[in-house]
Design an enzyme around this catalytic site. Structure first.
Site, short mmCIF file in Angstrom:
data_model
loop_
_atom_site.label_atom_id
_atom_site.label_comp_id
_atom_site.label_asym_id
_atom_site.label_seq_id
_atom_site.Cartn_x
_atom_site.Cartn_y
_atom_site.Cartn_z
N CYS A 1 0.83 -1.20 0.00
CA CYS A 1 0.00 0.00 0.00
C CYS A 1 0.88 1.26 0.00
O CYS A 1 1.52 1.54 -1.00
CB CYS A 1 -0.99 -0.07 1.15
SG CYS A 1 -2.47 0.87 0.77
N GLU B 1 -0.80 -8.30 5.54
CA GLU B 1 -0.51 -8.47 6.98
C GLU B 1 -1.78 -8.42 7.82
O GLU B 1 -1.76 -8.83 8.98
CB GLU B 1 0.51 -7.40 7.44
CG GLU B 1 -0.01 -5.98 7.57
CD GLU B 1 -0.23 -5.26 6.23
OE1 GLU B 1 -0.05 -5.87 5.16
OE2 GLU B 1 -0.61 -4.07 6.29
N HIS C 1 -3.33 -5.09 1.88
CA HIS C 1 -2.62 -5.30 3.16
C HIS C 1 -2.61 -6.78 3.54
O HIS C 1 -3.43 -7.20 4.37
CB HIS C 1 -3.33 -4.52 4.27
CG HIS C 1 -3.14 -3.05 4.21
ND1 HIS C 1 -2.22 -2.39 5.00
CD2 HIS C 1 -3.76 -2.11 3.47
CE1 HIS C 1 -2.28 -1.10 4.74
NE2 HIS C 1 -3.20 -0.90 3.80
#
Ligand code: GLN
Length: 198
Positions: A84, A177, A175
């Site tokens: 991002c 994560e 994202h």
């Protein structure tokens, strides 16, 4: 140089944004995460993650602390993964608005490209990673509007690349994560391993 028995040490740029979630994800796939806030801390790392957050804020910090050129040098010589805002920092060119970038990934990136109405969304989409559709969390995401011939597209959204690789550089406009699926981090750690253990 690492061998099979020494764990890979992978830095996470920890200026701002969701670096803690990346550190956790790295630990889950067997790497040792190292928070990086200054140029000296890049020393000896096998790879680096530039997290999501606010690219303008990160850029201002990098410039103020005279960290921009050291980071650029590190990223041009080591495996790096930008998610991002991190992908925005890695790009060759940034639009909407234009801002300085590291120029590591041969791509043109448009910031906040999905507009206000759908500025954040979660999507299941196919990717080249084995194991079925991948969850993708988009938060005020950028869009990769052009990519050079050396950029391999690993996943797309609405026809635009959302996960790419160029040599040992990886970038995602979402994202990974923030999902529990660790396939994307595993793919990056495998890239880091293949460079470190050459
Ligand atoms: N909108 C942010 C930027 O332009 C990126 C958003 C994110 O990293 N989730 O820097």
């Amino acid at each position: 140089m690492s061998n099979e028995s020494t764990p890979l040490r992978i830095g996470v740029l920890a200026i701002q944004g969701d670096y803690a979630a990346h550190a956790e994800a790295l630990a889950e796939v067997g790497a040792v995460p190292v928070e990086v806030r200054k140029p000296e801390e890049l020393q000896g790392l096998d790879g680096l993650i530039l997290p999501g957050g606010e690219s303008t804020t990160m850029l201002k910090f990098l410039e103020k602390r005279h960290f921009f050129s050291a980071l650029k040098e590190y990223c041009s010589a080591h495996p790096v993964f930008g998610t991002c805002a991190g992908a925005i920092l890695l790009a060759r060119e940034v639009r909407n608005p234009a801002q300085r970038s590291l120029g590591i990934l041969d791509a043109v990136v448009e910031r906040n490209a999905y507009g206000r109405q759908i500025d954040s969304s979660i999507l299941m989409a196919d990717s080249v990673l084995p194991g079925g559709p991948l969850e993708m969390v988009f938060i005020r995401a950028p869009r990769i509007i052009a990519a050079g011939a050396g950029v391999e597209v690993l996943a797309k959204r609405e026809g635009y690349p959302v996960l790419v690789r160029q040599g040992s550089t990886m970038a995602a406009t979402f994202h990974p994560e923030l999902s529990t699926d660790r396939r994307v981090h595993r793919a990056f750690v495998e890239t880091v391993a293949s460079v470190a253990r050459k």
